[in-house]
Every structure is written in C-alpha cells, then in structure tokens.
Write a protein that holds these residues in place. Sequence first.
Motif, mmCIF file in Angstrom:
data_model
loop_
_atom_site.group_PDB
_atom_site.id
_atom_site.type_symbol
_atom_site.label_atom_id
_atom_site.label_comp_id
_atom_site.label_asym_id
_atom_site.label_seq_id
_atom_site.Cartn_x
_atom_site.Cartn_y
_atom_site.Cartn_z
ATOM 1 N N PHE A 164 0.847 -1.185 0.000
ATOM 2 C CA PHE A 164 0.000 0.000 0.000
ATOM 3 C C PHE A 164 0.889 1.243 0.000
ATOM 4 O O PHE A 164 1.765 1.376 0.859
ATOM 5 C CB PHE A 164 -0.915 0.024 1.230
ATOM 6 N N LEU A 165 0.650 2.145 -0.949
ATOM 7 C CA LEU A 165 1.365 3.413 -1.019
ATOM 8 C C LEU A 165 0.368 4.510 -0.695
ATOM 9 O O LEU A 165 -0.520 4.823 -1.501
ATOM 10 C CB LEU A 165 1.974 3.614 -2.413
ATOM 11 N N GLN A 166 0.504 5.084 0.503
ATOM 12 C CA GLN A 166 -0.488 6.043 0.999
ATOM 13 C C GLN A 166 -0.121 7.491 0.690
ATOM 14 O O GLN A 166 0.968 7.945 1.014
ATOM 15 C CB GLN A 166 -0.632 5.919 2.519
ATOM 16 N N ASP A 167 -1.045 8.192 0.081
ATOM 17 C CA ASP A 167 -1.032 9.655 0.026
ATOM 18 C C ASP A 167 -2.496 10.050 -0.134
ATOM 19 O O ASP A 167 -2.960 10.370 -1.228
ATOM 20 C CB ASP A 167 -0.174 10.177 -1.133
ATOM 21 N N VAL A 168 -3.226 9.999 0.965
ATOM 22 C CA VAL A 168 -4.683 10.048 0.923
ATOM 23 C C VAL A 168 -5.218 11.119 1.875
ATOM 24 O O VAL A 168 -4.762 11.236 3.009
ATOM 25 C CB VAL A 168 -5.276 8.660 1.259
ATOM 26 N N SER A 187 -7.856 -9.381 4.802
ATOM 27 C CA SER A 187 -6.814 -9.879 3.906
ATOM 28 C C SER A 187 -5.818 -10.741 4.685
ATOM 29 O O SER A 187 -5.401 -10.396 5.787
ATOM 30 C CB SER A 187 -6.086 -8.702 3.259
ATOM 31 N N VAL A 188 -5.436 -11.884 4.114
ATOM 32 C CA VAL A 188 -4.557 -12.818 4.830
ATOM 33 C C VAL A 188 -3.140 -12.846 4.272
ATOM 34 O O VAL A 188 -2.233 -13.403 4.906
ATOM 35 C CB VAL A 188 -5.150 -14.246 4.825
ATOM 36 N N VAL A 189 -2.926 -12.281 3.081
ATOM 37 C CA VAL A 189 -1.553 -12.223 2.570
ATOM 38 C C VAL A 189 -0.823 -11.083 3.275
ATOM 39 O O VAL A 189 -1.460 -10.170 3.811
ATOM 40 C CB VAL A 189 -1.528 -12.009 1.040
ATOM 41 N N PRO A 190 0.504 -11.120 3.330
ATOM 42 C CA PRO A 190 1.246 -10.042 3.994
ATOM 43 C C PRO A 190 0.946 -8.686 3.374
ATOM 44 O O PRO A 190 0.808 -8.560 2.149
ATOM 45 C CB PRO A 190 2.715 -10.428 3.780
ATOM 46 N N LYS A 191 0.841 -7.671 4.223
ATOM 47 C CA LYS A 191 0.592 -6.298 3.780
ATOM 48 C C LYS A 191 1.751 -5.429 4.267
ATOM 49 O O LYS A 191 2.119 -5.497 5.437
ATOM 50 C CB LYS A 191 -0.730 -5.780 4.351
ATOM 51 N N ILE A 192 2.294 -4.637 3.378
ATOM 52 C CA ILE A 192 3.370 -3.700 3.722
ATOM 53 C C ILE A 192 2.916 -2.312 3.293
ATOM 54 O O ILE A 192 2.522 -2.114 2.144
ATOM 55 C CB ILE A 192 4.693 -4.080 3.043
ATOM 56 N N ARG A 198 2.275 -6.027 8.049
ATOM 57 C CA ARG A 198 3.460 -6.705 8.608
ATOM 58 C C ARG A 198 4.531 -5.673 8.949
ATOM 59 O O ARG A 198 5.208 -5.783 9.966
ATOM 60 C CB ARG A 198 4.022 -7.710 7.599
ATOM 61 N N PHE A 199 4.665 -4.665 8.082
ATOM 62 C CA PHE A 199 5.598 -3.567 8.305
ATOM 63 C C PHE A 199 4.942 -2.295 7.795
ATOM 64 O O PHE A 199 4.193 -2.316 6.816
ATOM 65 C CB PHE A 199 6.921 -3.792 7.564
ATOM 66 N N GLU A 235 12.819 -6.912 1.966
ATOM 67 C CA GLU A 235 13.161 -7.567 3.234
ATOM 68 C C GLU A 235 11.894 -7.975 3.982
ATOM 69 O O GLU A 235 11.857 -9.024 4.642
ATOM 70 C CB GLU A 235 13.998 -6.623 4.097
ATOM 71 N N GLY A 236 10.847 -7.155 3.885
ATOM 72 C CA GLY A 236 9.597 -7.480 4.554
ATOM 73 C C GLY A 236 8.940 -8.720 3.973
ATOM 74 O O GLY A 236 8.440 -9.581 4.715
ATOM 75 N N ILE A 237 8.932 -8.850 2.649
ATOM 76 C CA ILE A 237 8.333 -10.037 2.027
ATOM 77 C C ILE A 237 9.185 -11.272 2.299
ATOM 78 O O ILE A 237 8.654 -12.362 2.537
ATOM 79 C CB ILE A 237 8.148 -9.822 0.511
ATOM 80 N N LYS A 238 10.494 -11.084 2.314
ATOM 81 C CA LYS A 238 11.370 -12.223 2.638
ATOM 82 C C LYS A 238 11.094 -12.722 4.048
ATOM 83 O O LYS A 238 11.065 -13.934 4.306
ATOM 84 C CB LYS A 238 12.841 -11.813 2.504
#
Length: 536
Positions: free
Chosen positions: A377-381, A409-414, A437-438, A515-518
């Motif tokens: 997610f890239l936030q500028d809202v 949502s169950v997949v990792p979120k960054i 996750r991060f 690194e977060g997905i790893k």
Amino acid sequence: MDIAYNLSEDKMKQSLSEMRRRLEKIYEGGGKKAIARQREKNKLTPRERIAYLTDKDSTFTELGAFAGYEMYAEYGGCPAGGTVAGIGYVSGRQCMIVANDQTVKAGAWFPITGKKNLRLQEIAMENHLPIIYLVDSAGVFLPMQDEIFPDKEHFGRIFRNNAKMSAMGITQIAAVMGACVAGGAYLPIMSDETLMVTGNGSIFLAGPYLVKAAVGEDIDAETLGGAATHTELSGIADYKFDTEQQCLDQVRRIMSLLGETPRAGFDRIEPKAPAKDPSELYGLFPHDGKPYDMVDLIERIVDDSAFDQFKEDYGKTIVCGYARIDGWAVGIVANQRKIVKSRKGEMQMGGVIYNDSADKAARFILNCNQKKIPLVFLQDVTGFMVGSRSEHAGIIKDGAKLVNAVANSVVPKITIILGNSFGAGNYAMCGKAYDPRFIYAWPSAKIAVMGGEQAAKTLLQIQTAGREVDAAEEKKLLDEIKNRYDTQTTPYYAAARLWVDAIIDPLATRQVISEGIKAANQNPVIPELKLGVFQV
C-alpha cells in the motif's frame, strides 16, 4: 526537468539531511559519558554488538530508531526507546535482533520501551523469525511503573510472548551481557538457550541491595546471579564466556545449526533494477501538496519499471496493479494524486477515495489473496469523498467494503506512507490499525484525522461558538491551533509513538519491501480468507 521538480528534489534532500541529523543524535544513546562507562567495563554499545553479530556486508533494517523521540523530557529522554533493534542476518539466517541500551537509564524500561519490544516480538511471531535478545537492562523504570507494569500490553506480556513463540517453534536466544533484573530475569530463561558474560552478566529476581533489605543477606551480584553461579549451580544458563565477542561468536554458531523450515511460497524471480532512475523519486514527489502521477513513482520502485494496471480506466483515484519488487511478485494499491476524469466525465480530486475507487481496490485485494500475492500500500490520501452526491451514492457502503477487504486480507501487507494519511483514508489504505506486517514513512509523511488547515478551522469554530471574535484574535487562535496540530502530524511524532516502524529514505523503499516479504515468506501458514457481512 522543470523548476517544480528541482524545488521538490531540494526539499526532499533537506528533509533527509534533517532526518540523518536527528538519527545521529539518537545513535549517541545515553551520551558520551555513559558510553565511556560501558567501555570501562569492557562492554560494547548495542549498535556495536549488533554490528559484530550480523553477517559482514549484510542488510540490517533498523526498526523503531525514533521510538520515544522528544518524549520523557522530564527524565532526560529515552533515545530509541532504550532498545536498538531490527531485522538482520546471522550465519545467513534472517532474524530479529533486540538489544537493550544500557547507556539509557541503565537500560530501564519506559512505557515506549515496552511498546517497542512488544512490536518487535509481534513482527517475529507474525513472520516466524528467530529472535536474538542481547540483554543489558535494569528492568522497569520505577518512576513510571504504573504505565509499564500491570496492563495487558505492558512489561509482563513480553514473557507471555516468550512462551507463545516457544510453542510456535520460533527459536529464541538470549545473550546476557549485563544486568537482567526482577521480572526481566524470566526472558532469558524462557528462551531456548541462555548465554552469559562473566563479570558483567547477571540474572536475579532481586539484586544485592533488595536482598539485604528483604532477608538481611549480604551478597555481591556475581555470587548472587553471575555467569558462574548460573552455569555451575542453578543450571539456569547454558554457556559462559569471558568476553562479549566470544559470547556473540557462540550465538552465530547456534544460528548456523538451525534447520530449514517450510516457506509460504511467495513467487520470486531474478530481480531487475527499475528501468527509470529511482533517484528521480526526490523530484517527482511534491512537498507542497500539488497533484502528481503516482504511476511515475511506482515505475521508479518496481523491477524494470513494469507495472500492469488493474481496471486502469475505472476508479482512477486509486491505482491498483501487479509488479515485482526485487524479484518478488506484489500487488500494489496506491492513491492517485493527479486530478482525473471519471467514467461519467466528472473531474475527481487526487488523493480522495471515491465510490468506484473503493470498489476497485476491494476487488483487487481479494484477487491478490486468491493468488497468494503480497500487498503493498502506497499512501497519500486525504480521505473519502464527502458531500450529498457521494453520500447518496453510498460512499460509506463502498468504503466499508474496502475496509472489510483490508481487515480480512490474509496475505502479507506492507504499507509505505509517502504523504498524507488522513482520516478513514488511513484505515482503508492499511494504516497501523489494520495489521500491516511492516509500516514505513517517508520524511514527507503526515498522519492525522484531517489536514492541519481543515482541523484548525473546525476547532476554531468549536472554540468560538456563541461569541464574536475580531480578525486579529481569530488569526491568533487559528495559528495556535494549526501549529499545535501540525506538530502532531509529522513523521517524527508518529515514529516516536511507533505508529510507523521507521522513517526511511525514499530510495530505501524497494529494500524494505523486499526484506519485509522475505521475512513474511518464513511463515508457511496463510489462513483461509473469510469475509464478514457487508453491503453490496
């Protein structure tokens, strides 16, 4: 490049320079005198310990460096929350490293120390990361014991998490290099293996002074709970060493023996650098709130600058699409900040979530869950669109649909906060409350329930309700409110309270996501996606 680009580039570079200046001060910990006292005891600083422990030329992602920033001034502050920590590599294994900073009030735990340590354990648990504790702490900071000791998310939950992680099969190693006192004494003993440094390391429920007061016994710290006592008499510790370096060498040997574990299986291929220059992120992101094309930024973050948009011509104020970052397959959900034309020919403001955008993003998030693709997610809202037209069209319903998809949502979120993160937009774009996750912020980030200008005008109306004020008083009140509000929206204010894990250079965005997905890939368990009841 035009003047606007150059001005934006200069502003970002100034912001980064200011960030580095603040970090340099934080890196001093408790100050030069406190560090000198460490040296006198042949002790390393926490950052020196981590540097010695981690693999040479490997990546170390520090987390929570700004924790406690400009907090607890009445007690002299608490740089980095009294704990230096992050994700690094030891004997080739990615792991969480948590090091008490004894130079900061003898490593005592402030409220923010507890919050930071719990966040670090949470990351280790969510991602099944081995965790290494470098222990050197005097325990709870007594003047604030009521804010760190008794509640659910306080000091005691650390040891609850030790037990939970052990049951989950997550490796925990504790190297005791200094004091480990009172309730804190349980942490190393609840770890898988405990190492101690002779002469400096000590573990006891009560130190010599308290023992004297409680039972009248005269005893020194080493005899009471030093390395020899716990390796030869109590059996509490497993190893003892003459130096910290020898102790850390053993930690590396232990880590080198860990067996392979199953992975989640997120897709990764050979990484490619972005085809478009990432350094252009500095100039492409405007600090003055002016519109820009989010796709231009995405193309400087993703591999080969290749981005496949999902429903490109629908719901244009949120950009969704597939890409790769450092080889990892990702789904990107980002706020579009340029002014766009809707399918009905209406002009829509950038950074605002409209009905169709919420609908599109919710569907895309479900697609990524179906395909087992991590989300970025890239936030500028600035929030959801308001007004009678949006309300009558069911903006709350569509917003709730998006929030439901993000929450379940169950997949990792960054999450990366680039600019504004206001109101319910923060929630819908996976803010801290939605378990990313991060979560990271650029130096340009602003986090608040609404913008400073709007908040100031709203609060002014409340404060002056029922009375008339002249223009001079109104301006004074407005400036006071806005200045106070603006202070609370900075990334430093957010990072100090751990609303974000770190403030990063935009050029580090690819690295922290990778690194977060790893890390997330180390947890093989992906729960079944279940959605609750929502309006369609």
